[in-house]
Design a protein around this motif. Sequence first.
Motif, mmCIF file in Angstrom:
data_model
loop_
_atom_site.group_PDB
_atom_site.id
_atom_site.type_symbol
_atom_site.label_atom_id
_atom_site.label_comp_id
_atom_site.label_asym_id
_atom_site.label_seq_id
_atom_site.Cartn_x
_atom_site.Cartn_y
_atom_site.Cartn_z
ATOM 1 N N ARG A 1 14.173 -7.514 -2.347
ATOM 2 C CA ARG A 1 13.212 -7.067 -1.118
ATOM 3 C C ARG A 1 13.296 -5.643 -0.805
ATOM 4 N NH1 ARG A 1 11.323 -11.050 -2.853
ATOM 5 N NH2 ARG A 1 10.837 -12.915 -1.848
ATOM 6 N N VAL A 2 12.229 -4.631 -0.784
ATOM 7 C CA VAL A 2 12.514 -3.305 -0.390
ATOM 8 C C VAL A 2 11.561 -3.150 0.553
ATOM 9 C CG1 VAL A 2 12.216 -1.201 -1.452
ATOM 10 C CG2 VAL A 2 13.052 -2.723 -3.096
ATOM 11 N N GLY A 3 12.090 -2.633 1.778
ATOM 12 C CA GLY A 3 11.297 -2.227 2.992
ATOM 13 C C GLY A 3 10.568 -1.018 3.113
ATOM 14 N N ALA A 4 9.525 -0.929 3.788
ATOM 15 C CA ALA A 4 8.706 0.013 4.119
ATOM 16 C C ALA A 4 9.642 1.389 3.997
ATOM 17 C CB ALA A 4 8.123 -0.091 5.401
ATOM 18 N N ARG A 5 8.853 2.418 3.221
ATOM 19 C CA ARG A 5 9.327 3.674 3.173
ATOM 20 C C ARG A 5 10.908 3.879 2.498
ATOM 21 N NH1 ARG A 5 7.228 2.968 7.543
ATOM 22 N NH2 ARG A 5 9.099 3.176 8.792
ATOM 23 N N ALA A 6 11.354 2.938 1.826
ATOM 24 C CA ALA A 6 12.565 3.161 1.262
ATOM 25 C C ALA A 6 12.579 3.685 -0.145
ATOM 26 C CB ALA A 6 13.443 1.543 1.040
ATOM 27 N N GLY B 1 13.317 2.293 5.119
ATOM 28 C CA GLY B 1 13.858 3.509 5.015
ATOM 29 C C GLY B 1 15.194 3.804 4.378
ATOM 30 N N ALA B 2 15.824 2.955 3.654
ATOM 31 C CA ALA B 2 16.996 2.938 3.101
ATOM 32 C C ALA B 2 16.941 3.673 1.819
ATOM 33 C CB ALA B 2 17.852 1.690 2.982
ATOM 34 N N ILE B 3 17.909 4.349 1.372
ATOM 35 C CA ILE B 3 17.868 5.080 0.068
ATOM 36 C C ILE B 3 18.865 4.500 -0.837
ATOM 37 C CG2 ILE B 3 18.280 7.340 -1.079
ATOM 38 C CD1 ILE B 3 17.380 8.650 1.576
ATOM 39 N N VAL B 4 18.507 4.334 -2.161
ATOM 40 C CA VAL B 4 19.340 4.024 -3.208
ATOM 41 C C VAL B 4 19.481 5.336 -3.986
ATOM 42 C CG1 VAL B 4 19.999 2.645 -5.302
ATOM 43 C CG2 VAL B 4 19.130 1.473 -3.056
ATOM 44 N N GLU B 5 20.558 6.009 -4.219
ATOM 45 C CA GLU B 5 20.652 7.088 -5.051
ATOM 46 C C GLU B 5 20.270 7.177 -6.504
ATOM 47 O OE1 GLU B 5 21.121 9.940 -3.428
ATOM 48 O OE2 GLU B 5 21.390 9.250 -1.550
ATOM 49 N N GLY C 1 7.515 -2.966 0.097
ATOM 50 C CA GLY C 1 6.755 -2.760 1.342
ATOM 51 C C GLY C 1 5.675 -1.545 1.079
ATOM 52 N N PRO C 2 5.163 -1.161 2.332
ATOM 53 C CA PRO C 2 4.288 0.108 2.364
ATOM 54 C C PRO C 2 5.135 1.543 2.061
ATOM 55 C CG PRO C 2 4.067 -1.253 4.180
ATOM 56 C CD PRO C 2 5.310 -1.979 3.593
ATOM 57 N N GLY C 3 4.691 2.414 1.091
ATOM 58 C CA GLY C 3 5.234 3.613 1.175
ATOM 59 C C GLY C 3 6.659 3.517 0.206
ATOM 60 N N VAL C 4 6.919 2.703 -0.427
ATOM 61 C CA VAL C 4 8.062 2.536 -1.201
ATOM 62 C C VAL C 4 8.037 3.169 -2.135
ATOM 63 C CG1 VAL C 4 9.481 1.111 -2.782
ATOM 64 C CG2 VAL C 4 8.872 0.330 -0.274
ATOM 65 N N GLN C 5 9.020 4.142 -2.605
ATOM 66 C CA GLN C 5 9.261 5.200 -3.624
ATOM 67 C C GLN C 5 10.329 4.703 -4.745
ATOM 68 O OE1 GLN C 5 7.009 8.014 -3.881
ATOM 69 N NE2 GLN C 5 6.151 6.911 -2.178
ATOM 70 N N PRO D 1 0.836 -1.214 0.068
ATOM 71 C CA PRO D 1 -0.133 0.046 0.063
ATOM 72 C C PRO D 1 0.831 1.134 0.008
ATOM 73 C CG PRO D 1 -0.041 -0.920 2.051
ATOM 74 C CD PRO D 1 0.462 -1.840 1.184
ATOM 75 N N GLY D 2 0.422 2.197 -0.879
ATOM 76 C CA GLY D 2 0.943 3.556 -0.897
ATOM 77 C C GLY D 2 2.210 3.310 -1.472
ATOM 78 N N ALA D 3 2.645 2.295 -1.911
ATOM 79 C CA ALA D 3 4.064 2.404 -2.977
ATOM 80 C C ALA D 3 3.922 2.953 -4.302
ATOM 81 C CB ALA D 3 4.378 0.867 -3.433
ATOM 82 N N ARG D 4 4.987 3.744 -4.780
ATOM 83 C CA ARG D 4 4.867 4.406 -6.179
ATOM 84 C C ARG D 4 6.057 3.907 -6.764
ATOM 85 N NH1 ARG D 4 1.667 8.743 -6.433
ATOM 86 N NH2 ARG D 4 2.845 9.835 -7.815
ATOM 87 N N VAL D 5 5.773 3.527 -8.247
ATOM 88 C CA VAL D 5 6.449 3.236 -9.224
ATOM 89 C C VAL D 5 6.343 3.920 -10.541
ATOM 90 C CG1 VAL D 5 7.165 1.141 -10.467
ATOM 91 C CG2 VAL D 5 6.202 0.695 -8.290
ATOM 92 N N GLY D 6 7.633 4.563 -10.627
ATOM 93 C CA GLY D 6 7.915 5.669 -11.512
ATOM 94 C C GLY D 6 7.902 5.105 -12.995
ATOM 95 N N ALA D 7 7.938 6.122 -13.988
ATOM 96 C CA ALA D 7 7.776 5.761 -15.443
ATOM 97 C C ALA D 7 8.947 5.012 -15.963
ATOM 98 C CB ALA D 7 7.783 7.120 -16.136
ATOM 99 N N GLY D 8 8.657 3.824 -16.716
ATOM 100 C CA GLY D 8 9.295 2.983 -17.252
ATOM 101 C C GLY D 8 10.406 1.942 -16.303
ATOM 102 N N SER D 9 10.048 2.077 -15.257
ATOM 103 C CA SER D 9 10.417 1.167 -14.076
ATOM 104 C C SER D 9 9.987 -0.298 -14.347
ATOM 105 C CB SER D 9 10.361 1.733 -12.582
ATOM 106 O OG SER D 9 10.982 2.744 -12.623
ATOM 107 N N TRP D 10 10.755 -1.274 -13.785
ATOM 108 C CA TRP D 10 10.716 -2.694 -14.140
ATOM 109 C C TRP D 10 10.728 -3.392 -12.810
ATOM 110 C CZ3 TRP D 10 14.308 -6.223 -17.131
ATOM 111 C CH2 TRP D 10 13.756 -7.448 -17.184
#
Length: 142
Positions: free
Chosen positions: A90-95, A112-116, A74-78, A57-66
């Motif tokens: 596996r991508v944890g919540a809010r990462a 909560g981690a960030i991949v630049e 997880g929830p809230g992933v961007q 829930p609340g996850a967002r997947v941008g243009a052209g992503s696979w």
Amino acid sequence: MSRRIKGLVEFEDDRGAVMRYIPHANGGGLVAPGARVHEDAWLDRTAYVEAGAVVGPGARVGAGSWVDVDVVLGPGVQIGSNVHLGARTRVGARARVGANARVGQRVSIEQGAIVEADGVVRDGAVVESAGRTRRAGYGQAA
């Protein structure tokens, strides 16, 4: 080649296999049968989610992503635009995963981690919430 049949989108790959996807109600991204995408998630119309993947829930997947086979978001992933998340990642919540990042197979991105943007995470790596990576490595694309 692609065609649309009552909400179903079909593509023929380079080997002649027919791949089928269903547009997600929130954003129109393409979801393979066997994937589960929460109704509150948003998928850009040019994003793909493969079989066995789960988008929370609340996850967002941008243009052209696979989002590849058996990936879990997880929830809230961007997820930014033009990102590839390798199989069984596996991508944890809010990462967050920045635009143009390439994430290998069996990667664990902690809550909560960030991949630049433009980041490259090798197969089997663990990206910690403080931005550190254990095993396999993390770097910038050349």
